[in-house]
Design an enzyme around this catalytic site. Sequence first.
Site, PDB file in Angstrom:
ATOM      1  N   ARG A 164      49.444 -12.007  36.493  1.00 13.01           N
ATOM      2  CA  ARG A 164      49.721 -10.524  35.832  1.00 13.01           C
ATOM      3  C   ARG A 164      49.219  -9.598  37.028  1.00 13.01           C
ATOM      4  O   ARG A 164      49.772  -8.526  37.316  1.00 13.01           O
ATOM      5  CB  ARG A 164      49.336 -10.245  34.439  1.00 13.01           C
ATOM      6  CG  ARG A 164      50.179 -10.957  33.431  1.00 13.01           C
ATOM      7  CD  ARG A 164      49.506 -11.218  32.134  1.00 13.01           C
ATOM      8  NE  ARG A 164      48.613 -12.209  32.434  1.00 13.01           N
ATOM      9  CZ  ARG A 164      48.852 -13.465  32.450  1.00 13.01           C
ATOM     10  NH1 ARG A 164      50.219 -13.909  32.307  1.00 13.01           N
ATOM     11  NH2 ARG A 164      47.784 -14.330  32.767  1.00 13.01           N
ATOM     12  N   THR A 165      47.879  -9.733  37.265  1.00  8.65           N
ATOM     13  CA  THR A 165      47.270  -8.656  37.887  1.00  8.65           C
ATOM     14  C   THR A 165      48.069  -8.596  39.261  1.00  8.65           C
ATOM     15  O   THR A 165      48.138  -7.386  39.830  1.00  8.65           O
ATOM     16  CB  THR A 165      45.653  -8.911  38.125  1.00  8.65           C
ATOM     17  OG1 THR A 165      45.089  -9.002  36.672  1.00  8.65           O
ATOM     18  CG2 THR A 165      45.119  -7.752  38.777  1.00  8.65           C
ATOM     19  N   ARG A 209      40.850  -9.598  44.440  1.00  5.56           N
ATOM     20  CA  ARG A 209      40.154 -10.177  43.465  1.00  5.56           C
ATOM     21  C   ARG A 209      39.493 -11.283  44.386  1.00  5.56           C
ATOM     22  O   ARG A 209      40.008 -12.072  44.953  1.00  5.56           O
ATOM     23  CB  ARG A 209      41.205 -10.811  42.408  1.00  5.56           C
ATOM     24  CG  ARG A 209      40.638 -11.809  41.585  1.00  5.56           C
ATOM     25  CD  ARG A 209      41.478 -12.451  40.650  1.00  5.56           C
ATOM     26  NE  ARG A 209      41.746 -11.346  39.365  1.00  5.56           N
ATOM     27  CZ  ARG A 209      42.539 -11.605  38.429  1.00  5.56           C
ATOM     28  NH1 ARG A 209      42.900 -12.646  38.067  1.00  5.56           N
ATOM     29  NH2 ARG A 209      42.423 -10.573  37.618  1.00  5.56           N
ATOM     30  N   HIS A 260      36.661  -5.510  36.027  1.00  6.01           N
ATOM     31  CA  HIS A 260      38.129  -5.576  36.131  1.00  6.01           C
ATOM     32  C   HIS A 260      38.789  -4.245  35.632  1.00  6.01           C
ATOM     33  O   HIS A 260      39.284  -3.876  34.614  1.00  6.01           O
ATOM     34  CB  HIS A 260      38.699  -6.634  35.004  1.00  6.01           C
ATOM     35  CG  HIS A 260      40.026  -6.945  35.423  1.00  6.01           C
ATOM     36  ND1 HIS A 260      40.983  -6.601  36.635  1.00  6.01           N
ATOM     37  CD2 HIS A 260      40.962  -8.051  34.964  1.00  6.01           C
ATOM     38  CE1 HIS A 260      41.903  -6.963  36.599  1.00  6.01           C
ATOM     39  NE2 HIS A 260      42.095  -7.968  35.664  1.00  6.01           N
TER      40      HIS A 260
END
Lengths: 165, 307
Positions: free
Chosen positions: B55-56, B106, B134
């Site tokens: 998703r990210t 990330r 996050h």
Amino acid sequence: MSDTEKKDYGTLKVEAIRNGSVIDHIPAGRALQILRHFKILRQAATEQIPITVGLNLSSNRSGTKDIIKIGDYFLDQKQVNQLAFLAPGSTINIIKDYKVVEKLRPSLPERVTGVFACPNANCITNRENTVDTCFTVYESKGEVMMKCHYCEKAFSQDIVCKNLK
Amino acid sequence: MANPLYGRDIISISELTRPEIELVLDTAKRLKEHPDHTLLKDRVIASCFFEASTRTRLSFETSIHRLGGQVIGFSDASNTSMSKKGETFADTIRIITSYADALVMRHPQEGAARLAAEVSKVPVINAGDGSNQHPSQTLLDLFTIFETQGRLDNLSIAFVGDLKYGRTVHSLAQALCHFGAKLHFVAPKQLAMPDYLVDELKEKGLVCEFHDSIEEILPELDILYMTRVQRERFDESEYHSIASKFILRAATLRDAKKNLKVLHPLPRIDEITQDVDDTPYAYYFQQAANGVFAREALLALVMNEEV
């Protein structure tokens, strides 16, 4: 060893220094760690600095203590502040002509850089050796806490201070 | 005057003020209603995921494309010089950021984004660093909470599941300090919210309460924020006995307030049963979709003096 002998042994006198620094009331067992950290032993070998180290001496204040006397060597403020973590409760006397001309007590700095490794094994500073660790120091519930600038995890001072770099 | 986020690194939610958070949320709302394909025109954004993400990564890359920008990067660090040739992380970042106008990254280790920001000459946006922060997830969570509740102030919010390692929970709880909130923590002892964080939240004025089950506090909740209890942290029998206590079923929601919404950073495994999806309380898929708008807003504000 009898109690009297123990006492005499514990209060063994060490030679006075003419000029230099005396770090007293070091928690027992930490003296060699401090010398290593400040790289004083290396300097002593090359520059013939006289050093006297007393380990596990008796102390009215804390039962046992270590002491370091370093001739012709004056601790700077940064080193003094680091002693707040390396040797909590220690005192520093600056000696000139056999007299104490200044008594210093280490105070907690706001930040400590490059002294301790982060106790969080997954912190990036434990992988990238070129990075200096950095902790913000604060008090919470009467306890000194240290928060890592990188991983943002907070630890009690005791935990961080076991991780001398 | 340039917007306050222009040129900034976005590493930790705790570095954003309330007006800055509100600016992101307002911008996200505006971009959701009126898409703008020019805000990243002629910009190249590096999207570097040193650890797996669905998703990210995809929502960041969608955001970049939707704003008219271009993406370079990788979704698997195993083929980089760092992994193959032993290049330092700092050198890897120096090189990547010399090619791009911003870096979204990330990394599995905590503090990696902060270090990247220190060696990069272009803005760095943290898309998750280990169990630490996050911030873009927090912004999309706040955007979704505002969208469903019409406000952010003084809400009653329960966090359920893995509160020890859950960075989304840590970041959202910290952000809520700006708005006041009553927080309820429902977690197994082994995965409880860290003490130092609870102390920090209380010092900033949040009310924090601890519970053994969701039912205990459900009737007073505005938001129920579920998280996954990670199987790998327990042995198999322990996992089943713990995880079974932190499962949300449709029947559990019987006494919920009308405005309650169930959120989850996803992926869910079995902590929310599928019958919850059909209730009016489920909002986790819309929450995930909002990730694109929150990230568009963040990128637009960091890359443009005026938006």
